[in-house]
Write a protein that holds these residues in place. Sequence first.
Motif, mmCIF file in Angstrom:
data_model
loop_
_atom_site.group_PDB
_atom_site.id
_atom_site.type_symbol
_atom_site.label_atom_id
_atom_site.label_comp_id
_atom_site.label_asym_id
_atom_site.label_seq_id
_atom_site.Cartn_x
_atom_site.Cartn_y
_atom_site.Cartn_z
ATOM 1 N N TRP A 201 -29.230 -16.381 -7.883
ATOM 2 C CA TRP A 201 -28.761 -15.011 -7.716
ATOM 3 C C TRP A 201 -28.126 -14.771 -6.357
ATOM 4 N N ARG B 117 -25.011 -13.358 -8.109
ATOM 5 C CA ARG B 117 -25.559 -12.358 -9.030
ATOM 6 C C ARG B 117 -25.603 -12.872 -10.467
ATOM 7 N N ASP C 18 -31.457 -10.200 -12.013
ATOM 8 C CA ASP C 18 -31.598 -11.614 -11.684
ATOM 9 C C ASP C 18 -32.192 -12.336 -12.891
ATOM 10 N N SER D 266 -35.140 -16.852 -6.451
ATOM 11 C CA SER D 266 -34.723 -15.453 -6.454
ATOM 12 C C SER D 266 -35.849 -14.516 -6.839
#
Length: 328
Positions: A61, A76, A180, A233
């Motif tokens: 992410w 992202r 995420d 993430s």
Amino acid sequence: MDEEDTDRYSLLSRRGILTGASAGALALLIDSFAWTNVATAASTVKWVKPLKGPINYTQDWEGNGNFPYSPDGRHRALDMIRPQQVDSPVYSMAAGKVVQSGWYASYMGYCATVKHADDYYTLYAHLKNAPIVDEGETVAAGQRIGTMGGTGGYPVHLHLEMYKGGTSRHTPSPGGHRIDPEPIVRAAPFPGETPQLIGEEMPSYAERVYDATQAVPAGSWGWVRLNAENHVSLFSGGLVLATASFTIDNLAVGDVVKFRFVKYNESTGNMLSLGPVEVVGTTGSTFGQLAAVIDLGTDRRLRLQMMSDVAAGVTLTGIDLRGLKWSS
């Protein structure tokens, strides 16, 4: 630990987050929020992974780059491959309706987008060929939708995006947001297995084992960022129950190495620390474990630091990072 901390420790143990703590030092740190704020709301979406195993995750992410679809330039999304596998099928992560199928853009190649319950969307990019499902078609969790590829000018991999709300991956509708994918993908069963409830409102699980060695700083007290910087993430934003287990070699009996978690704001550089916990040398390898319940809000990432004043030759030989995450 007092009675309340013991109850919290029991919760983490039942979740499989704390392991082997009796072998060494343990500190359970509670961030400044009410313990009862840990969300337990259910979700109606049942997920599976988009690929069969084994899976390697190649970009998470927070990846940096000039990504034209991302307003802040970060990745992202989640990129993944199946090592040494050719023409790997790509599967819908949950039941839903195909809302986009075909060539998306020069930088995305062939894509399929599926809308799921609760206004969740998943997008599968760089498919080898046009998706084998059509726009408007209903798909089941674990149903094949295409083949992993590299269209759009990239090496073969699956680029997965998740968002909630609206019809645009660029600007989800009011109340919507990009998600995420990594915690959900890691926690979900493989295609062909029974789909599981793993929503933003339920805890997602992730872990990262770091086996490379790092010298423990010698001769000077000062906090040092660990090489095992927490690029999972899972530990960026949201409410987290996290542990770091570590093994230290050549630490003399009675010598001390300190560890702490830090809530780090990448935009401002501001850091808020939790801890530290002291690990005292024992005969042979020394084991320690640091656990924390942490509110990372929307703009902070979890880091792990150490500090010591030991003789040269002391080595950190292993770190095991894992945790549960609830949404912000």
